[in-house]
Design an enzyme around this catalytic site. Structure first.
Site, PDB file in Angstrom:
ATOM      1  N   SER A 294      18.854 -32.666 -22.967  1.00 41.05           N
ATOM      2  CA  SER A 294      18.705 -32.270 -21.420  1.00 41.05           C
ATOM      3  C   SER A 294      18.934 -32.939 -20.325  1.00 41.05           C
ATOM      4  O   SER A 294      18.984 -32.270 -19.310  1.00 41.05           O
ATOM      5  CB  SER A 294      16.988 -31.541 -21.523  1.00 41.05           C
ATOM      6  OG  SER A 294      16.718 -31.497 -20.056  1.00 41.05           O
ATOM      7  N   TRP A 297      22.244 -32.896 -19.668  1.00 41.68           N
ATOM      8  CA  TRP A 297      22.552 -31.852 -18.775  1.00 41.68           C
ATOM      9  C   TRP A 297      22.805 -32.003 -17.695  1.00 41.68           C
ATOM     10  O   TRP A 297      23.430 -31.611 -16.836  1.00 41.68           O
ATOM     11  CB  TRP A 297      21.665 -30.779 -19.571  1.00 41.68           C
ATOM     12  CG  TRP A 297      22.049 -29.673 -18.748  1.00 41.68           C
ATOM     13  CD1 TRP A 297      22.774 -28.190 -18.697  1.00 41.68           C
ATOM     14  CD2 TRP A 297      21.535 -28.696 -17.469  1.00 41.68           C
ATOM     15  NE1 TRP A 297      22.582 -27.852 -17.868  1.00 41.68           N
ATOM     16  CE2 TRP A 297      22.350 -27.287 -17.292  1.00 41.68           C
ATOM     17  CE3 TRP A 297      20.313 -29.457 -16.612  1.00 41.68           C
ATOM     18  CZ2 TRP A 297      21.841 -27.077 -15.471  1.00 41.68           C
ATOM     19  CZ3 TRP A 297      20.207 -28.865 -15.155  1.00 41.68           C
ATOM     20  CH2 TRP A 297      20.713 -27.794 -14.800  1.00 41.68           C
ATOM     21  N   HIS A 298      21.591 -32.622 -16.465  1.00 38.28           N
ATOM     22  CA  HIS A 298      21.589 -32.940 -15.979  1.00 38.28           C
ATOM     23  C   HIS A 298      22.280 -34.243 -14.815  1.00 38.28           C
ATOM     24  O   HIS A 298      22.952 -33.887 -13.929  1.00 38.28           O
ATOM     25  CB  HIS A 298      20.003 -33.736 -15.511  1.00 38.28           C
ATOM     26  CG  HIS A 298      19.040 -32.635 -15.273  1.00 38.28           C
ATOM     27  ND1 HIS A 298      18.146 -32.108 -16.247  1.00 38.28           N
ATOM     28  CD2 HIS A 298      18.257 -31.833 -14.610  1.00 38.28           C
ATOM     29  CE1 HIS A 298      17.330 -31.488 -16.376  1.00 38.28           C
ATOM     30  NE2 HIS A 298      17.381 -31.264 -15.187  1.00 38.28           N
ATOM     31  N   GLY A 299      23.085 -34.496 -15.581  1.00 37.28           N
ATOM     32  CA  GLY A 299      23.969 -35.787 -15.494  1.00 37.28           C
ATOM     33  C   GLY A 299      24.472 -36.971 -16.763  1.00 37.28           C
ATOM     34  O   GLY A 299      24.013 -37.065 -16.756  1.00 37.28           O
ATOM     35  N   PHE A 454      24.460 -30.815 -10.023  1.00 37.60           N
ATOM     36  CA  PHE A 454      24.071 -30.273 -11.680  1.00 37.60           C
ATOM     37  C   PHE A 454      25.024 -29.255 -12.517  1.00 37.60           C
ATOM     38  O   PHE A 454      25.515 -29.167 -13.009  1.00 37.60           O
ATOM     39  CB  PHE A 454      22.831 -30.120 -12.081  1.00 37.60           C
ATOM     40  CG  PHE A 454      22.071 -31.674 -11.985  1.00 37.60           C
ATOM     41  CD1 PHE A 454      22.139 -33.097 -11.936  1.00 37.60           C
ATOM     42  CD2 PHE A 454      21.028 -31.259 -11.110  1.00 37.60           C
ATOM     43  CE1 PHE A 454      21.779 -33.742 -11.429  1.00 37.60           C
ATOM     44  CE2 PHE A 454      20.032 -32.591 -10.722  1.00 37.60           C
ATOM     45  CZ  PHE A 454      20.603 -33.919 -10.519  1.00 37.60           C
TER      46      PHE A 454
END
Lengths: 454, 316
Positions: A294, A297-299, A454
């Site tokens: 997770s 996923w954000h960066g 994102f």
């Protein structure tokens, strides 16, 4: 507009909206839409290994695009760091398509749901494209599920004054949170976090707490505008926030924060990994890995990975020491004081999430560790950079934060959901106060929504 | 119908509130006597005679005393120093002060190594200056498209700027606030007497100060402006404590100062570098690594005052 052309109108508006940023990237989006649309139909038609193959092809396409645009340079940067200069691998000179992670995940949820048999494949190409591109939630969610959205595009919507009115109020409140609170706090937060070494512990601490509120107001503000815009047109998007800073534990926080993403990871990663119906060590691993991913996923940055890992650690730690926590509550007498217990829970959760946000906001992992070290070394001092963020702004920010947490779930949510005929005076006051505050107190500095990146 | 009535009342009422707020902000900013707007109001105050403009950052504000300058030169000086001011705002302030005080004889501008970064200038573009209409277009703006603004209007970005609102509230509540110890813009703070030791990390790594060529261009514009108006310009660098000279922690300090010196030499502008003079050798003259205390400020002002007098005498 005639009902049969409405999908086209919405799709054209969504294309225009998307092309406003980098027009050529619409071709990438169009490519994935075509592949997933065909994959959906073939998954439904076939069975056995072929069915799985089509799903894998669709997932590889989506993850592949994400990998190239979002993660390639990150991996190359880390690999290059291991080798001497001169033997460097080339970087890609590309910009990240806006909202890539959001619409990719939304598209993936479609093919996965079709594969699972929970959703019939969409035969109307325009409607499927609209499902991926629907402009209110295209760039920063909520990450919708096909079961919730696709049928709405087929339904005939007629103008509903009450829904329009509620949507309008949601947009107003979202704008208020974004331009009046989040963007005001951003002035101080950006100034401090862009050069943490020139600031004392007081400023670093204030900026870190402000960022916790800023990111909530920024992202929940965007979600509110998205939900409100959709609602004005008669569409219902899923709720993305549910007063997350009132959570009494980290696991509760993740049920209230960015709900569409956390449920996505729950449904498509955590449960397929076995969830909690596995051995205890494997369960811990599942929890940790989901939050690590997770974060990623954000960066494509170590700061986000550390942020995700920290949340994974919080959850594993909470499960490991759940018994001891319950024992402590019992023997300390807190179980007889449920209100105090709840307040302590909320404060602890807020402190832990705020601590984790330091990694999320810092420009580098080094900066994050510096900020933490300085805060805990307690080199307190007076306010700095008062020209940029005056005492007036600080007082106003504190008042707005207090107003937000005091009013949001007690008044605002109730008012937004009330009809035109109900709470007439309160609704007029709400509209006038919030719109005036946006116009008079808003900070209009063209600050993009944080989650756009994102 | 109910929806239309609701939307109309909400939008109209908000616009009225906005218009009233805009009017109040206008009035408040014009009456403000503190900070940036206070200095701009002072610069535009024609009832005060200003022969010598003292401009620059806090290194002018708290360490150049106009009383001493006046006693040495026999002229009227005004301290327009502003904390953290950059070159862009310095240009605008000098330009506006010269516009309001055409008889000014000399401008002293203190140069800081960090004043050439256009982004860091804390004073926003002057499109919210509530000053003379005909001065529109004469300020240097980060965004030249905004040049046409000269006063507040409804929907101006100024409505949303906290600094403007803060100044407006200060102006409305206490229009001509008298700050203790203030004399013609000078702010001697008696608390500035013990030396504040910088963190040990300061000297650990040399860093570059932000510098832009645009900033240097604006310095040249200041030179041109003064020449066009026939005014004497003096560029100075106030003392730094010897032990904490910026050369020790700012990697490009010498390069920046050399550029300023070259620009001054090529335009035949006086450039007095006091950064390493006898005051800098005496640590008891400093409050911190950038600022003099009252003792140091008095010594420094006398030094500057004598150089100003010589420059004026030469110009005559």
């Amino acid at each position: 507009m005639p009902y049969k052309f409405r999908w086209f109108h919405l799709l054209a508006a969504s294309c225009f909206f998307y092309m406003f940023f980098v027009p050529v990237y619409i071709l990438i989006l169009a490519g994935t839409i075509i592949i997933d649309y065909i994959a959906g139909i073939y998954i439904e038609r076939s069975s056995g290994k072929k069915r799985k193959l089509y799903l894998i092809l669709s997932l590889i396409t989506n993850i592949g695009i994400l990998a190239v645009f979002k993660y390639y340079n990150f991996f190359i940067g880390n690999i290059n760091g291991l080798f001497p200069p001169g033997s460097m691998l080339p970087y890609l000179k590309i910009l990240l398509p806006i909202g890539l992670s959001f619409h990719t995940f939304q598209a993936m949820s479609y093919t996965i749901e079709v594969y699972r048999g929970n959703q019939r494949s969409e035969r109307h190409f325009g409607i499927y494209a609209l499902y991926v591109m629907f402009y209110p939630q295209l760039v920063a969610g909520p990450i919708e599920r096909p079961q919730n959205m696709l049928h709405q595009f087929h339904e005939k919507h007629s103008f509903d004054a009450d829904e329009f009115y509620k949507g309008f109020k949601m947009i107003l409140w979202g704008m208020f949170k974004k331009v009046v609170i989040a963007d005001r706090l951003a002035i101080l937060v950006n100034n401090v976090y862009d050069s943490p070494k020139t600031h004392n512990s007081t400023m670093l601490f204030i900026a870190s707490v402000f960022f916790a509120v800023q990111i909530y107001c920024d992202f929940s503000g965007y979600s509110g505008i998205a939900l409100g815009t959709a609602r004005v047109m008669g569409f219902k998007l899923m709720k993305n926030f549910d007063e997350p800073y009132e959570s009494r534990s980290i696991s509760e926080f993740w049920k209230r924060w960015h709900i569409s993403l956390s449920t996505w990871f729950r449904d498509y990663l955590y449960i397929p990994l076995g969830g909690n119906r596995v051995s205890v060590p494997r369960w811990y691993f599942n929890l940790f890995i989901v939050f690590l991913i997770s974060g990623f996923w954000h960066g494509a940055n170590w700061t986000f990975i550390l942020w995700g890992a920290l949340h994974g650690f919080y959850l594993v730690f909470a499960v490991l020491f759940d018994r001891q926590k319950k024992y402590f509550i019992r023997v300390s007498g807190l179980s007889k004081l449920p209100r105090l217990n709840a307040i302590l829970g909320v404060m602890t959760t807020f402190a832990l999430t705020t601590f984790a946000w330091i990694f999320f906001r810092a420009n580098s992992a080094g900066d994050a560790f510096y900020v933490i070290r300085e805060i805990f070394s307690r080199h307190w001092g007076g306010l700095q950079n008062e020209n940029i963020f005056s005492k007036f702004s600080l007082l106003l920010s504190a008042a707005l934060i207090f107003f937000l947490f005091f009013s949001e779930n007690k008044f605002v949510d109730i008012l937004i959901e009330s009809n035109l005929r109900e709470k007439r005076n309160a609704n007029y006051i709400f509209g006038i106060v919030v719109l005036s505050a946006i116009l008079v107190l808003g900070v209009f500095q063209k600050l993009a929504f944080i989650y756009y990146q994102f | 119908m109910a929806l239309i009535r609701y939307l109309s009342i909400v939008i109209l009422s908000s616009l009225i509130i906005m218009a009233v707020s805009s009017k109040l902000v206008n009035i408040g900013v014009r009456r403000s006597s503190v900070d940036f707007f206070g200095k701009m109001n002072a610069a535009g105050n024609r009832s005060v005679k200003v022969d010598i403009i003292l401009a620059g950052s806090s290194r002018v504000l708290v360490q150049v005393d106009p009383k001493i300058i006046d006693s040495i030169t026999g002229l009227q000086s005004y301290n327009y120093g502003l904390n953290l001011i950059g070159i862009k705002s310095s240009y605008n302030l000098i330009n506006y002060a010269l516009y309001a005080h055409p008889d000014t004889k000399l401008i002293l501008l203190n140069i800081d190594y960090n004043m050439f970064d256009m982004e860091k200038d804390p004073y926003k573009d002057p499109f919210f200056y509530a000053y003379e209409k005909d001065f529109s277009g004469k300020f240097v703006m980060a965004d030249p498209k905004l040049n046409f603004f000269h006063r507040l209007h409804i929907f101006d970005i100024s409505m949303y700027d906290d600094m403007v609102k803060y100044a407006a509230i200060a102006g409305l509540i206490s229009p001509h606030k008298i700050l203790p110890g203030v004399y013609k813009g000078y702010f001697p703070d008696s608390s500035l007497n013990s030396f504040v030791v910088p963190p040990s990390s300061l000297m650990a790594h040399k860093t570059d100060a932000s510098f832009t060529d645009t900033g240097m261009d604006i310095l040249r514009q200041i030179v041109t402006l003064c020449k066009q108006k026939g005014k004497t310009l003096i560029l100075v660098i106030a003392p730094y404590p010897k032990k904490y000279s910026p050369e020790k922690y700012i990697a490009n300090y010498s390069a920046i100062i050399n550029k300023v010196k070259m620009a001054a030499d090529s335009s035949k502008v006086a450039f007095f570098d006091y950064s390493d003079n006898f005051i800098s050798q005496d640590s008891t003259c400093f409050y911190d690594i950038l600022h003099l205390n009252i003792k140091g400020a008095e010594m420094y002002t006398r030094l500057v005052g004598n150089d100003i007098k010589r420059s004026i005498d030469t110009a005559r």
